[in-house]
Design an enzyme around this catalytic site. Structure first.
Site, PDB file in Angstrom:
ATOM      1  N   LYS A   1       0.809  -1.226   0.000  1.00 15.88           N
ATOM      2  CA  LYS A   1       0.000   0.000   0.000  1.00 15.88           C
ATOM      3  C   LYS A   1       0.835   1.265   0.000  1.00 15.88           C
ATOM      4  O   LYS A   1       0.392   2.290  -0.509  1.00 15.88           O
ATOM      5  CB  LYS A   1      -0.944   0.014   1.214  1.00 15.88           C
TER       6      LYS A   1
ATOM      7  N   LYS B   1      -6.620 -10.516  -5.196  1.00 15.26           N
ATOM      8  CA  LYS B   1      -7.735 -10.916  -4.324  1.00 15.26           C
ATOM      9  C   LYS B   1      -8.913  -9.940  -4.482  1.00 15.26           C
ATOM     10  O   LYS B   1      -8.716  -8.767  -4.820  1.00 15.26           O
ATOM     11  CB  LYS B   1      -7.271 -11.028  -2.866  1.00 15.26           C
TER      12      LYS B   1
ATOM     13  N   LYS C   1     -12.236  -4.435  -1.492  1.00 12.72           N
ATOM     14  CA  LYS C   1     -13.117  -3.270  -1.501  1.00 12.72           C
ATOM     15  C   LYS C   1     -12.551  -2.170  -2.380  1.00 12.72           C
ATOM     16  O   LYS C   1     -13.273  -1.307  -2.844  1.00 12.72           O
ATOM     17  CB  LYS C   1     -13.277  -2.745  -0.076  1.00 12.72           C
TER      18      LYS C   1
HETATM   19  P1  AMP Z   1     -11.153  -6.063   5.261  1.00 16.60           P
HETATM   20  O1  AMP Z   1     -12.223  -5.840   4.248  1.00 16.60           O
HETATM   21  O2  AMP Z   1      -9.778  -5.911   4.668  1.00 16.60           O
HETATM   22  O3  AMP Z   1     -11.334  -5.287   6.515  1.00 16.60           O
HETATM   23  O4  AMP Z   1     -11.233  -7.601   5.681  1.00 16.60           O
HETATM   24  C1  AMP Z   1     -12.149  -8.125   6.612  1.00 16.60           C
HETATM   25  C2  AMP Z   1     -11.990  -9.632   6.679  1.00 16.60           C
HETATM   26  O5  AMP Z   1     -12.295 -10.239   5.417  1.00 16.60           O
HETATM   27  C3  AMP Z   1     -10.539 -10.066   7.008  1.00 16.60           C
HETATM   28  O6  AMP Z   1     -10.582 -11.186   7.878  1.00 16.60           O
HETATM   29  C4  AMP Z   1      -9.984 -10.455   5.685  1.00 16.60           C
HETATM   30  O7  AMP Z   1      -8.953 -11.422   5.783  1.00 16.60           O
HETATM   31  C5  AMP Z   1     -11.206 -11.044   4.982  1.00 16.60           C
HETATM   32  N1  AMP Z   1     -11.070 -10.885   3.519  1.00 16.60           N
HETATM   33  C6  AMP Z   1     -10.935  -9.722   2.837  1.00 16.60           C
HETATM   34  N2  AMP Z   1     -10.831  -9.950   1.517  1.00 16.60           N
HETATM   35  C7  AMP Z   1     -10.907 -11.294   1.359  1.00 16.60           C
HETATM   36  C8  AMP Z   1     -10.868 -12.152   0.213  1.00 16.60           C
HETATM   37  N3  AMP Z   1     -10.747 -11.682  -1.035  1.00 16.60           N
HETATM   38  N4  AMP Z   1     -10.982 -13.484   0.423  1.00 16.60           N
HETATM   39  C9  AMP Z   1     -11.129 -13.985   1.668  1.00 16.60           C
HETATM   40  N5  AMP Z   1     -11.166 -13.231   2.786  1.00 16.60           N
HETATM   41  C10 AMP Z   1     -11.053 -11.897   2.641  1.00 16.60           C
END
Ligand code: AMP
Ligand code: TRP
Length: 335
Positions: A111, A192, A195
Site C-alpha cells: 500500500k 484478491k 473493496k
Molecule cells: P477487510 O475488508 O480488509 O477489513 O477484511 C475483513 C476480513 O475479510 C478479514 O478477515 C480479511 O482477511 C477477509 N477478507 C478480505 N478480503 C478477502 C478475500 N478476497 N478473500 C477472503 N477473505 C477476505
C-alpha cells in the site's frame, strides 16, 4: 469459554471475499465462544477518507454484519473508535514493536508504494490491530488468509511484552478457513477480491441483486483451454470459481471439478449457489435498514460491554510497564 475477536474496515461495501473468508465464520463462532467483533474505523483512516462517507460506511458495515448473522444479543458488536483503550494500548505496543518488523509487513509494502507520502498510521496499522486483539484476551482470531502475517506480529508483540513485563496478554492464534480464505477478483483472478478493486465487475457485493451476481459470474474471466481442474497457479479464474462454489455449498474444490465438463455449467452452478447463500443476508439488510436507530443503540451497548473488558486489560498493561497510577498500585499492595 474461549474468546474470539475479529474486525473489519468500513472502507466500502461488504463483498463475497469478506463473507466467505471471515464474516460467515464469525456468525458460527458467536455460538461457540465469547465473541467480539469490531468495525475498525480507525484503521480506515490510514488512507484518505471523506468524513461523511466514513461515518455512513461505519454504520452500514455494522448493519451488514448484523444482516450476515451477527446477533448483538449473542456476541459483542462495536465500533473500534468508541472504545478509546484501543489507541491507548496501541501506543504501549508501539514502544515494544521495532521499525524492522513493521517494515516487513507485506500489506504496508503493497500500500505504501511512495513511502515518503504514505501516512504514519499505515505503518503502525498492524500495531493498532494487535491492540484490538490483545485487549480482549482473545484466544482465536478468525480472518482471511492475507491477515496471517498481522496476527503473527500480534503474537510476537504479546510474547515480547510478557517476557519483558510479566504475563499480561493471552497469545492468540489465527484461524483461517480451509476453503474461501482467499477469494479472487472475477476479472483479475490473480488479485484478491477487495473493496478497493479497480473494476466493480470483478467484485460480488453481499448486497448485490441476484441478477447482478449472475451477470458478474457469467462474465468472470476463465482461460482459453476449456479443461476444468482446480489449479490456482495455471488456471486462476476457473479455480476461483471452483473455490467460490465449494465454499458456498460446503464442498471440496478439487473433487467438484469432476462434476463439470464446460465453463457455462460451472458458472451457472456457482451463480445459483452464491445467490442462494446471499439471498437471506440481502433480505435481512433491507429490513434492518428501515430502522437505523435500532442498530445505533445496539452499537452503543456493544461498546460499553467491550470497554469493560478492554479497560481491565489496559490497566494490567499500564501497571506492568510502569506507568504511575498510585490509587491502583496502593490498592494492589494492600490486597
Ligand atoms: P477487510 O475488508 O480488509 O477489513 O477484511 C475483513 C476480513 O475479510 C478479514 O478477515 C480479511 O482477511 C477477509 N477478507 C478480505 N478480503 C478477502 C478475500 N478476497 N478473500 C477472503 N477473505 C477476505
Ligand atoms: N486488518 C484487518 C483487515 O484489513 C482488520 C482488522 C483490524 C482486524 N483489527 C483487527 C482483524 C483485529 C482481526 C483482528 O482485514
Amino acid at each position: 469459554m474461549a474468546r474470539v475477536l475479529s474486525g473489519i474496515q468500513p472502507t466500502g461495501d461488504l463483498h463475497l471475499g469478506n463473507y466467505l473468508g471471515a464474516v460467515r465464520h464469525w456468525a458460527q463462532d458467536q455460538h461457540e465462544a465469547d465473541a467480539y467483533f469490531c468495525v475498525v474505523d480507525l484503521h480506515a483512516l490510514t488512507v484518505p477518507r471523506e468524513p461523511g462517507e466514513l461515518r455512513a460506511k461505519t454504520a452500514e458495515t455494522a448493519l451488514a454484519l448484523i444482516a450476515a448473522g451477527l446477533d448483538p444479543a449473542v456476541c459483542t458488536l462495536f465500533v473500534q473508535s468508541q472504545v478509546p483503550e484501543h489507541t491507548q494500548l496501541s501506543w504501549l505496543l508501539e514502544c515494544v514493536a521495532s521499525m524492522g518488523e513493521l517494515r516487513r509487513m507485506t500489506q504496508f509494502k503493497d500500500k505504501a508504494k511512495d513511502s515518503d507520502s504514505a501516512r504514519v498510521g499505515l505503518f503502525t496499522y498492524p500495531v493498532l490491530q494487535a491492540a484490538d486483539i490483545l485487549l480482549y484476551d482473545a484466544d482465536r482470531v478468525p480472518v482471511g488468509d492475507e491477515q496471517r502475517q498481522h496476527i503473527e506480529l500480534c503474537r510476537d508483540l504479546a510474547i515480547r511484552f510478557n517476557n519483558r513485563y510479566g504475563e499480561v496478554f493471552v497469545v492468540p492464534e489465527a484461524t483461517v478457513p480451509k476453503v474461501g480464505a482467499r477469494v479472487m477478483d472475477l476479472q483479475e483472478p490473480t488479485n484478491k477480491m477487495s473493496k478497493s478493486s479497480e473494476s466493480p465487475r470483478g467484485v460480488i457485493l453481499v448486497l448485490d441483486e441476484p441478477e447482478v451476481i449472475e451477470r458478474k459470474i457469467k462474465r468472470a474471466v476463465t482461460d482459453p483451454t476449456s479443461q476444468i481442474r482446480f489449479d490456482p497457479e495455471h488456471k486462476p479464474g476457473v479455480s476461483n470459481l471452483l473455490q467460490i462454489l465449494a465454499a458456498s455449498i460446503g464442498g471440496d474444490p478439487v473433487a467438484l471439478a469432476d462434476d463439470f465438463t464446460d465453463y457455462a455449467s460451472l458458472k451457472a452452478a456457482t451463480s445459483d449457489a452464491v445467490i442462494e447463500l446471499l439471498r437471506p443476508v440481502r433480505e435481512r439488510y433491507l429490513e434492518l435498514a428501515t430502522d437505523p436507530k435500532g442498530a445505533e443503540d445496539l452499537l452503543t451497548a456493544g461498546a460499553e460491554k467491550a470497554q469493560s473488558v478492554a479497560a481491565a486489560t489496559l490497566a494490567r498493561a499500564e501497571d506492568a510497564i510502569g506507568l504511575y497510577r498510585p490509587s491502583r498500585q496502593n490498592a494492589a499492595s494492600q490486597a
